[in-house]
Design an enzyme around this catalytic site. Structure first.
Site, mmCIF file in Angstrom:
data_model
loop_
_atom_site.group_PDB
_atom_site.id
_atom_site.type_symbol
_atom_site.label_atom_id
_atom_site.label_comp_id
_atom_site.label_asym_id
_atom_site.label_seq_id
_atom_site.Cartn_x
_atom_site.Cartn_y
_atom_site.Cartn_z
ATOM 1 N N GLY A 40 -11.972 62.357 -24.133
ATOM 2 C CA GLY A 40 -11.376 61.037 -23.967
ATOM 3 C C GLY A 40 -11.610 60.393 -22.623
ATOM 4 O O GLY A 40 -11.237 59.225 -22.421
ATOM 5 N N GLU A 41 -12.216 61.098 -21.665
ATOM 6 C CA GLU A 41 -12.493 60.494 -20.358
ATOM 7 C C GLU A 41 -13.492 59.346 -20.505
ATOM 8 O O GLU A 41 -14.444 59.418 -21.274
ATOM 9 C CB GLU A 41 -13.085 61.535 -19.404
ATOM 10 C CG GLU A 41 -12.104 62.610 -18.976
ATOM 11 C CD GLU A 41 -12.724 63.599 -18.010
ATOM 12 O OE1 GLU A 41 -13.900 63.392 -17.620
ATOM 13 O OE2 GLU A 41 -12.062 64.593 -17.671
ATOM 14 N N LYS A 194 17.875 32.288 -21.490
ATOM 15 C CA LYS A 194 18.110 33.540 -22.202
ATOM 16 C C LYS A 194 18.665 34.596 -21.250
ATOM 17 O O LYS A 194 18.383 34.602 -20.054
ATOM 18 C CB LYS A 194 16.830 34.049 -22.869
ATOM 19 C CG LYS A 194 15.758 34.543 -21.918
ATOM 20 C CD LYS A 194 14.534 35.025 -22.677
ATOM 21 C CE LYS A 194 13.470 35.588 -21.736
ATOM 22 N NZ LYS A 194 12.250 36.007 -22.449
ATOM 23 N N ARG A 196 18.719 38.639 -20.624
ATOM 24 C CA ARG A 196 18.006 39.855 -21.002
ATOM 25 C C ARG A 196 18.995 41.004 -21.112
ATOM 26 O O ARG A 196 19.640 41.385 -20.141
ATOM 27 C CB ARG A 196 16.902 40.183 -19.991
ATOM 28 C CG ARG A 196 16.094 41.415 -20.359
ATOM 29 C CD ARG A 196 14.792 41.482 -19.593
ATOM 30 N NE ARG A 196 13.873 40.423 -19.958
ATOM 31 C CZ ARG A 196 13.106 40.426 -21.044
ATOM 32 N NH1 ARG A 196 13.176 41.439 -21.897
ATOM 33 N NH2 ARG A 196 12.294 39.420 -21.293
ATOM 34 N N ASP A 220 4.630 29.667 -24.560
ATOM 35 C CA ASP A 220 4.845 30.875 -23.764
ATOM 36 C C ASP A 220 3.497 31.406 -23.312
ATOM 37 O O ASP A 220 2.440 30.957 -23.784
ATOM 38 C CB ASP A 220 5.593 31.925 -24.587
ATOM 39 C CG ASP A 220 6.443 32.848 -23.724
ATOM 40 O OD1 ASP A 220 6.283 32.814 -22.496
ATOM 41 O OD2 ASP A 220 7.256 33.598 -24.287
ATOM 42 N N THR A 225 6.317 41.396 -29.010
ATOM 43 C CA THR A 225 7.004 41.702 -30.270
ATOM 44 C C THR A 225 7.477 40.441 -30.970
ATOM 45 O O THR A 225 7.985 40.517 -32.094
ATOM 46 C CB THR A 225 8.225 42.597 -30.016
ATOM 47 O OG1 THR A 225 9.175 41.868 -29.214
ATOM 48 C CG2 THR A 225 7.825 43.874 -29.298
ATOM 49 N N ALA A 226 7.324 39.279 -30.308
ATOM 50 C CA ALA A 226 7.795 37.982 -30.817
ATOM 51 C C ALA A 226 9.313 37.911 -30.894
ATOM 52 O O ALA A 226 9.854 37.041 -31.568
ATOM 53 C CB ALA A 226 7.168 37.654 -32.173
ATOM 54 N N GLY A 227 10.002 38.825 -30.196
ATOM 55 C CA GLY A 227 11.456 38.771 -30.186
ATOM 56 C C GLY A 227 11.974 37.506 -29.534
ATOM 57 O O GLY A 227 12.908 36.862 -30.030
#
Length: 313
Positions: A40-41, A194, A196, A220, A225-227
């Site tokens: 994986g390097e 908002k 947090r 934005d 996550t579109a939260g």
């Protein structure tokens, strides 16, 4: 002369974008290859001379973030050891930008850490698009050209029906950019405040501006996550906004359950750019390209011309 040769290299994260940038510059991508060792390097091989050349590596540090970041660092080290005149990291999406300050005790500031890593690897300049936090420019001791996709997104929106529309900033931190988009489109602006609750959870507590009977355009810098988008949509609908909401964002991070949230029936369209590859088939998601913007920035840097001329007013 030293620095006259312009070379465009492609990392493994955004090959289509890099190829498009090269086409806009009327050039071919330079011969550099990225691969991995069996464990994986990251492995980079440059197959042409870059001695004295002005080199640009197009690589977003998107998912898998750590792999793509390490690949970029290895690429920079390879160019430095090959005697490149200048190494320019073109990072359309700059990962780790959300950790730009200490919110709680014993937290890292990984935005600064990444800046240190890039400079240690040999980067002489950074070109990026819509950093999550503008102060990241100050984390570097080398020049940073901070581009914005607002002009691209705004020009596309101008071609649509904007009657009864209002630009909405999903939080106070994006108010300046939302105001610039609103000015570009000649529209009013509203700002959501908002709170947090955790690194991944927020709630809307106040709204500044009129949204009742309006068609919101939520602007934005990224959709993860579109939260934030989901809660903004619910807050706007509760305040009487019309269920015809458009969302514009530069970076389509799109971690689950983002696509499910963006499928909300009140969201009519979502406009993003190709700073991060999106290969889905959701019809309401439209991808606009930043390739021409990046190509213009690269050409201006190479020619020692103004980069600020590319910024919308």
């Amino acid at each position: 002369m030293i620095g006259d040769e312009l070379r465009i290299f492609c990392g493994g994260a955004t090959p289509e974008l890099a190829a498009s940038v090269a086409r806009h510059l009327g050039r071919e991508l330079s011969q550099g290859w990225v691969s991995s060792f069996p464990d994986g390097e990251s492995r980079v091989q440059i197959d042409e001379s870059v001695r004295g050349a002005d080199c640009y590596i197009v690589q977003s540090t998107c998912s898998p973030v750590n792999h793509n970041l390490m690949e970029l660092l290895v690429f920079c080290d390879a160019l430095r050891r090959a005697s490149a005149w200048r190494i320019n990291a073109v990072i359309p999406y700059f990962g780790y930008a959300r950790q730009d300050k200490k919110v709680q005790a014993r937290e890292p500031i990984t935005g600064k850490l990444v800046a240190n890593l890039l400079e240690t690897a040999g980067v002489d300049r950074v070109i990026s698009v819509d950093l999550h936090a503008g102060q990241i420019q100050g984390f570097f001791d080398v020049p940073v050209d901070h581009l914005t996709a607002l002009g691209i997104l705004g020009s596309h929106l101008e071609q649509q029906d904007l009657a009864n529309s209002v630009v909405v900033s999903p939080d106070v931190g994006r108010a300046t950019e939302a105001r610039r988009l609103a000015n570009h489109l000649g529209l009013p602006i509203a700002i959501l405040y908002k709170r947090r609750n955790s690194p991944t959870d927020t709630s809307v507590t106040h709204v500044i501006g009129e949204v009742a009977g309006m068609r919101p355009i939520i602007a934005d810098d990224m959709i993860s996550t579109a939260g934030t988008i989901s809660r903004a949509v619910e807050a706007l609908l509760e305040l009487g906004a019309l269920p015809d909401i458009r969302v514009v964002a530069t970076h389509p991070v799109f971690t689950p359950p983002a696509l499910e949230r963006l499928a909300h029936p009140a969201i009519s369209e979502v406009f993003v750019t190709d700073t991060i590859p999106y290969r889905g088939d959701e019809p309401k998601i439209k991808v606009l390209s930043v390739a021409e913007l990046l190509a213009s920035a690269i050409q201006n840097v190479h020619d020692n011309s103004s980069v600020s001329s590319l910024f919308p007013s």
